[in-house]
Every structure is written in C-alpha cells, then in structure tokens.
Design a protein around this motif. Structure first.
Motif, PDB file in Angstrom:
ATOM      1  N   GLY A 153      43.069 -66.195  39.389  1.00  0.00           N
ATOM      2  CA  GLY A 153      41.625 -66.337  39.235  1.00  0.00           C
ATOM      3  C   GLY A 153      40.900 -65.157  39.859  1.00  0.00           C
ATOM      4  O   GLY A 153      41.530 -64.263  40.449  1.00  0.00           O
ATOM      5  N   GLY A 154      39.599 -65.175  39.718  1.00  0.00           N
ATOM      6  CA  GLY A 154      38.802 -64.069  40.238  1.00  0.00           C
ATOM      7  C   GLY A 154      38.997 -63.865  41.730  1.00  0.00           C
ATOM      8  O   GLY A 154      39.001 -62.732  42.217  1.00  0.00           O
ATOM      9  N   THR A 155      39.156 -64.951  42.440  1.00  0.00           N
ATOM     10  CA  THR A 155      39.339 -64.838  43.886  1.00  0.00           C
ATOM     11  C   THR A 155      40.582 -64.013  44.215  1.00  0.00           C
ATOM     12  O   THR A 155      40.528 -63.080  45.023  1.00  0.00           O
ATOM     13  N   GLU A 156      41.689 -64.315  43.549  1.00  0.00           N
ATOM     14  CA  GLU A 156      42.893 -63.506  43.819  1.00  0.00           C
ATOM     15  C   GLU A 156      42.688 -62.066  43.351  1.00  0.00           C
ATOM     16  O   GLU A 156      43.208 -61.133  43.954  1.00  0.00           O
ATOM     17  N   ALA A 186      27.422 -58.960  46.083  1.00  0.00           N
ATOM     18  CA  ALA A 186      28.814 -59.034  45.598  1.00  0.00           C
ATOM     19  C   ALA A 186      29.383 -60.420  45.858  1.00  0.00           C
ATOM     20  O   ALA A 186      28.908 -61.156  46.725  1.00  0.00           O
ATOM     21  N   HIS A 187      30.430 -60.766  45.134  1.00  0.00           N
ATOM     22  CA  HIS A 187      30.951 -62.134  45.192  1.00  0.00           C
ATOM     23  C   HIS A 187      31.502 -62.484  46.575  1.00  0.00           C
ATOM     24  O   HIS A 187      32.153 -61.678  47.238  1.00  0.00           O
ATOM     25  N   VAL A 188      31.255 -63.715  46.948  1.00  0.00           N
ATOM     26  CA  VAL A 188      31.620 -64.225  48.270  1.00  0.00           C
ATOM     27  C   VAL A 188      33.139 -64.242  48.489  1.00  0.00           C
ATOM     28  O   VAL A 188      33.592 -64.258  49.635  1.00  0.00           O
ATOM     29  N   VAL A 259      35.554 -52.298  41.058  1.00  0.00           N
ATOM     30  CA  VAL A 259      34.467 -52.816  40.236  1.00  0.00           C
ATOM     31  C   VAL A 259      34.777 -54.283  39.951  1.00  0.00           C
ATOM     32  O   VAL A 259      35.785 -54.603  39.319  1.00  0.00           O
ATOM     33  N   ASP A 260      33.920 -55.171  40.452  1.00  0.00           N
ATOM     34  CA  ASP A 260      34.119 -56.589  40.192  1.00  0.00           C
ATOM     35  C   ASP A 260      33.535 -56.934  38.826  1.00  0.00           C
ATOM     36  O   ASP A 260      32.334 -57.161  38.680  1.00  0.00           O
ATOM     37  N   GLY A 261      34.424 -56.929  37.853  1.00  0.00           N
ATOM     38  CA  GLY A 261      34.035 -57.315  36.491  1.00  0.00           C
ATOM     39  C   GLY A 261      34.531 -58.713  36.165  1.00  0.00           C
ATOM     40  O   GLY A 261      34.737 -59.038  34.994  1.00  0.00           O
ATOM     41  N   CYS A 262      34.738 -59.528  37.199  1.00  0.00           N
ATOM     42  CA  CYS A 262      35.212 -60.904  36.970  1.00  0.00           C
ATOM     43  C   CYS A 262      34.302 -61.596  35.963  1.00  0.00           C
ATOM     44  O   CYS A 262      34.759 -62.235  35.025  1.00  0.00           O
ATOM     45  N   MET A 263      33.004 -61.450  36.168  1.00  0.00           N
ATOM     46  CA  MET A 263      32.041 -62.080  35.282  1.00  0.00           C
ATOM     47  C   MET A 263      31.833 -61.256  34.011  1.00  0.00           C
ATOM     48  O   MET A 263      31.847 -61.782  32.907  1.00  0.00           O
ATOM     49  N   GLY A 264      31.623 -59.955  34.177  1.00  0.00           N
ATOM     50  CA  GLY A 264      31.188 -59.134  33.043  1.00  0.00           C
ATOM     51  C   GLY A 264      32.295 -58.489  32.244  1.00  0.00           C
ATOM     52  O   GLY A 264      32.060 -58.016  31.129  1.00  0.00           O
ATOM     53  N   ALA A 293      38.706 -58.661  35.959  1.00  0.00           N
ATOM     54  CA  ALA A 293      38.044 -59.262  34.786  1.00  0.00           C
ATOM     55  C   ALA A 293      38.676 -60.627  34.546  1.00  0.00           C
ATOM     56  O   ALA A 293      39.896 -60.727  34.405  1.00  0.00           O
ATOM     57  N   ASP A 294      37.847 -61.659  34.520  1.00  0.00           N
ATOM     58  CA  ASP A 294      38.384 -63.020  34.467  1.00  0.00           C
ATOM     59  C   ASP A 294      38.600 -63.506  33.041  1.00  0.00           C
ATOM     60  O   ASP A 294      37.636 -63.773  32.310  1.00  0.00           O
ATOM     61  N   THR A 295      39.863 -63.674  32.693  1.00  0.00           N
ATOM     62  CA  THR A 295      40.164 -64.318  31.419  1.00  0.00           C
ATOM     63  C   THR A 295      39.619 -65.753  31.411  1.00  0.00           C
ATOM     64  O   THR A 295      39.244 -66.263  30.366  1.00  0.00           O
ATOM     65  N   HIS A 296      39.546 -66.376  32.586  1.00  0.00           N
ATOM     66  CA  HIS A 296      39.094 -67.771  32.583  1.00  0.00           C
ATOM     67  C   HIS A 296      37.576 -67.921  32.603  1.00  0.00           C
ATOM     68  O   HIS A 296      37.062 -69.025  32.730  1.00  0.00           O
ATOM     69  N   LYS A 297      36.861 -66.809  32.445  1.00  0.00           N
ATOM     70  CA  LYS A 297      35.422 -66.904  32.179  1.00  0.00           C
ATOM     71  C   LYS A 297      35.204 -66.478  30.718  1.00  0.00           C
ATOM     72  O   LYS A 297      35.573 -67.194  29.808  1.00  0.00           O
ATOM     73  N   PHE A 298      34.644 -65.280  30.511  1.00  0.00           N
ATOM     74  CA  PHE A 298      34.330 -64.887  29.134  1.00  0.00           C
ATOM     75  C   PHE A 298      35.559 -64.436  28.324  1.00  0.00           C
ATOM     76  O   PHE A 298      35.409 -63.999  27.188  1.00  0.00           O
TER      77      PHE A 298
HETATM   78  C1  LIG Z   1      33.500 -65.940  39.145  1.00  0.00           C
HETATM   79  C2  LIG Z   1      33.419 -64.672  39.864  1.00  0.00           C
HETATM   80  C3  LIG Z   1      34.434 -64.257  40.745  1.00  0.00           C
HETATM   81  C4  LIG Z   1      35.660 -65.048  41.110  1.00  0.00           C
HETATM   82  O1  LIG Z   1      35.610 -66.380  41.046  1.00  0.00           O
HETATM   83  P1  LIG Z   1      36.797 -67.379  40.775  1.00  0.00           P
HETATM   84  O2  LIG Z   1      36.081 -68.666  40.885  1.00  0.00           O
HETATM   85  O3  LIG Z   1      37.819 -67.209  41.831  1.00  0.00           O
HETATM   86  O4  LIG Z   1      37.351 -67.079  39.432  1.00  0.00           O
HETATM   87  C5  LIG Z   1      34.308 -63.013  41.303  1.00  0.00           C
HETATM   88  N1  LIG Z   1      33.263 -62.233  41.050  1.00  0.00           N
HETATM   89  C6  LIG Z   1      32.276 -62.592  40.221  1.00  0.00           C
HETATM   90  C7  LIG Z   1      31.150 -61.657  39.966  1.00  0.00           C
HETATM   91  C8  LIG Z   1      32.316 -63.828  39.611  1.00  0.00           C
HETATM   92  O5  LIG Z   1      31.327 -64.195  38.804  1.00  0.00           O
END
Ligand SMILES: *Cc1c(COP(=O)(O)O)cnc(C)c1O
Length: 496
Positions: A153-156, A186-188, A259-264, A293-298
């Motif tokens: 996930g994005g956290t890892e 930036a993400h927590v 670059v945190d592209g988890c969302m974008g 980049a999160d496959t489990h989002k977009f």
């Molecule tokens: C969702 C998100 C993450 C990571 O979140 P997970 O819940 O661990 O998938 C990281 N950065 C951004 C900008 C996010 O939107």
C-alpha cells in the motif's frame, strides 16, 4: 502511548479560523463512541469470543458476511463518498475477485512455487514505470534504469524509500542523524516512517498557492539532509507541489527526492494526455529518484497493492533485507512484508490489463469533468474558498462560517467528504462513482443548503469538528493521543 511523531506541529501560513473552543473530554472512549458506533451488529449476529466448538455451515457464514457487505456497500454505491471507493463497478470487482481467488492462497515470497508472481509483479512495475516516463531516465542519467517493487500500500511505498535514503545517507555520506524535508501537506505516512526509522522530519510550509515553499526547503537543507519529498498531488488539497523546482534542489545537493504519487500517479498522467495543464512530475525530471503510485487507488485494483519506483537499482537495493545465518534457512525479502498473498498481485495486474489505457482515459475524463463541475459550483458560493488550483481533489474552507457545520449538514444528506485541519476544510476526492449522472449537481445543491445551515444563528459546536477542536497544543495533542489509543483499543473489542 509513546508519541514521537507530533512534536513539530506547524501551522501553515493561513490562520485557522473559528476553531471551536473545547475542553478535553473526561471520558475519551465515550466521546469517540458517540461519533462512531464500532458495533452496529451487536444485536443481530452472534459475537464469538472463542472458536466455535462445532463447525458452522459455509452457507450461514457467507449469508452473515453478505448481509454486512451489502449494508456497508450502500454508501459507496450511492456515489456520495469522497475517495475511498475508486472504481465502484461491481462487475469490475467481481472480475478482480476472480483473479484474486486464483492466487489468494499463494505466498509470493516463495518464488519457486509461484513464478507467476515474478511475471505479474515485474509487469506491474514495468507498466507503471512506463506510465511515469521511466524511459526518460536514459536521457539525463545514462546507464540508469527505472526499477521498482510492489508493496502492500501507499504507506509501505513511503516507508521503504525513507529507509533507502537513510541507508544511502549512512553508507555513502556517513550521515548519522538523518533529516528529511517534507511539505506540511505531505502524507502522514511519512511521519510514521520517520517515527519507525528514527529520522527527523523537517516540515516545510506552503506558499500562498498552498504548494510547497521550495525556497524554505532550500534554506533548511543541512549536511544531514538525506531526502526531500514533494506530492503529486497531495492528500489534503490534491495539489501538485512545484516538483520541477524541488527536482533542481535535489540535484543541487545530491539528495534523494521522493515524489509521492500515491494519489496522483495513476490519474494525473491521463489528465496530461487529455490536455489538462499538468506540470511534469515524473522521471522526466532529472532530480526525481523515486515515485510511489497506488494501484489500490486510481489504479482501480483491490486494496493491498501499490507500486514504488526507483531511478536505479542501487537505490532499490538499500531497501532489501536478507539474513543468511538464520536457523530457519536463508532469508531474503524486498520490503516490509514477509509472506504475502498472490491474490492482490494478480488482481492489480488484471485491473491494469482489463482497463487498458483506453479504460483509464475514459474514467479519467469523466473524473476531471466532474471535478471541474464541482469546482465551478463552489466558486459561485461566496462563503466558500477553494485551496489553490485543483484538478481532481477539490478542497475548500469556510469564509465566516464553520466548515465543520457545513460537513455536519452534508453528512445528514449522506455525503462523506474528508475533513481537513490546520486550517479547517473539507475535500472531495472525485472518483468514478462520483461521475454518475446527477451526482455533482446533487452535491452542489446540498452544499448550498449546507452553507445556509452553517449560517444559522446559535448553532452549537459542530459535531464533525469535535475532535479537531482539541488539537494544536501539547495538552490538546496529549488528550487526542489518549482518545485515539482508546479508539484503537475499542476496534479490537468483541461487542463490549
Ligand atoms: C493514500 C495516500 C498515501 C498512502 O496511503 P495508504 O492508505 O497507505 O495507501 C500516501 N500518499 C498520498 C498522497 C495518499 O493519498
């Protein structure tokens, strides 16, 4: 509860407005329980405190799970939820679940048994690298090649690169007290990473446009700085930090730049192709050293996968762990996980292939149109103000009204937006279910009514702002930490 992480709570440039004054609650558990009912099924289904002596029939188990799932899906199905449900098509989920089912029981750590994992993960990484212009690396860093890993996930995908930059700083530069500069937006999970990895986070404020203040970042680079972070886009406001400027800063000081592209990561590239003015944020920029980049989002996969890319394999190696001397055998693993199900990997791969570029583009087009409708509508409401210049997450705050009152009203109409703080606000992360006909218009109508409600004289403290009123001071944060600890405890209670 040890709380190393919230020490440097920084206010950004705008003053929080009208934060309701609240006394810390006497009984935090009680307060939380008033906001969220953790046990709505207490009177309907049997609660198990031990494994039942007699096996229960599969049929009745599935019936019980089905009843809960159906109820819990109602809100997402109505298309009134921000973020969270990214695709929403149950035929799509059915297909992913079939792919999942084929490998649900497989442990991808055991590659001799499951070589499919090597094929599927390698291809997920390659497809994501291609989407984020990994090939451009050859132009500015000849000899380097983008590579990556699939994470849970994005956290890892944020913890691993922090480990990489810490190790790189230690091994290559002798840095013993590592610092990472991140925008306050930036993400927590980066705070969580720093907490776990003993890294110091330096939080940069945002500029008037709500994007990272790169000059501030530049001024705070020290010999201990191992990395800097920018978001594309960030979670609170959906905005893309000045990635090109941060890239230049990273090159200047030889810093890691995540670059945190988890969302974008899986939505902005389509916006660019659709002609929206999306600034370059990927491997085309020479200072970028990793992207999540999160496959489990977009990416529209099932929950439990994300992709983490590095500019070269030297970086990736810093996150590997191996231990040859264990009595249990020779051990190696690429990231935080040990045994992992092959199911989510198969589902992510299946999602990418079954949508294809065309599928992603079609959904993206509708998402950007819906977001534009919402943005335009909000702009006509004088009591609301949008944060910056957004594309698919629309964040806004109140002018002379308490935005959490607005939220209270929206909740009563079945909407589930995300509450922001420092300063107070709300965001609507537009996903595919929100693009259904009529959703955006219904939202705007309810939003106007919500603003009218928020102007009602003599309203009490906003229900949805109750927790936010507590933060921002050491005592308040301590009270919140207790409250959260109690809430997390409560999440593991069998019906109390
Ligand atoms: C969702 C998100 C993450 C990571 O979140 P997970 O819940 O661990 O998938 C990281 N950065 C951004 C900008 C996010 O939107």
């Amino acid at each position: 509860m040890p709380q190393a992480s919230r020490k440097s709570e920084q206010k950004s440039h705008s003053e929080p407005e009208q934060e309701p004054e609240q006394e810390p609650e006497q009984e935090p558990e009680g307060d939380f329980a008033a906001l969220i009912d953790f046990h709505p099924y207490r009177d309907r289904f049997e609660a198990y405190h031990r494994i039942p002596a007699e096996p229960r029939s599969r049929e009745s188990i599935l019936a019980e799970l089905g009843a809960m799932a159906e109820e819990e899906d109602r809100m997402g199905n109505a298309g009134r939820v921000s973020g969270s449900i990214y695709h929403g098509g149950h035929d799509h989920y059915q297909f992913l679940t079939e792919a999942y089912g084929l490998f649900a029981h497989a442990n991808v750590l055991q590659r001799d048994m499951y070589p499919s994992a090597t094929k599927l993960e390698g291809e997920i990484v390659a497809m994501t690298a291609s989407l984020l212009n990994g090939a451009a690396v050859a132009e500015h860093h000849p000899g380097e090649e983008v590579c990556g890993v699939v994470t849970f996930g994005g956290t890892e995908s944020l913890i691993n690169p922090m480990l990489v930059y810490r190790e790189r700083g230690r091994v290559e530069k002798g840095i013993a007290a590592p610092e990472v500069i991140i925008p306050v937006t930036a993400h927590v999970a980066l705070q969580k990473a720093a907490h776990m990895l003993d890294i110091e986070i330096i939080q940069a404020p945002v500029r008037d446009d709500w994007r990272a203040d790169v000059d501030w970042m530049r001024e705070h680079v020290t010999p201990n700085t191992i990395a800097i972070v920018g978001s594309a886009g960030n979670y609170p406001h959906g905005l893309i930090d000045p990635i090109e400027e941060i890239s230049a800063l990273a090159l200047e000081h030889d810093l890691g730049f995540h670059v945190d592209g988890c969302m974008g990561g899986f939505i902005l590239p389509w916006a660019e192709r659709l002609g929206y003015p999306i600034p370059v944020f990927d491997f085309r920029l020479p200072g970028v050293t990793s992207i999540s980049a999160d496959t489990h989002k977009f990416g529209y996969a099932l929950k439990g996968t994300s992709v983490l890319l590095y500019r070269n394999s030297t970086l990736r190696r810093y996150q590997y762990f191996s231990y040859p001397d264990w009595p249990g055998g020779i051990y190696m693993s690429p990231g935080l996980s040990g045994s992992r199900s092959g199911g989510v990997v198969a589902a992510a791969w299946a999602a990418m292939l079954s949508l294809g570029e065309q599928g992603y583009m079609e959904i993206a087009e509708r998402i950007f149109e819906t977001a534009a409708t919402i943005l335009t509508g909000i702009a006509t409401i004088p009591e609301l103000e949008v944060f910056g210049d957004p594309t698919f997450i629309i964040a806004f705050r109140g002018r002379g009204i308490d935005i959490y009152h607005v939220n209270d009203f929206l909740i009563s109409k079945g909407w589930r937006l995300n509450a922001l703080q420092l300063p107070p606000g709300l965001h609507f992360c537009v996903t595919r279910p929100n693009t259904a006909d009529g959703v955006a218009d219904a939202f705007l109508a309810d939003l106007r009514d919500a603003v009218a409600y928020a102007k009602t004289p003599g309203l009490g403290p906003a229900r949805s702002g109750a927790l936010y009123g507590l933060g921002g001071s050491p005592e308040g944060n301590e009270a919140l930490d207790l409250l959260f600890a109690a809430a997390l405890d409560a999440m593991y209670d069998v019906v109390p």
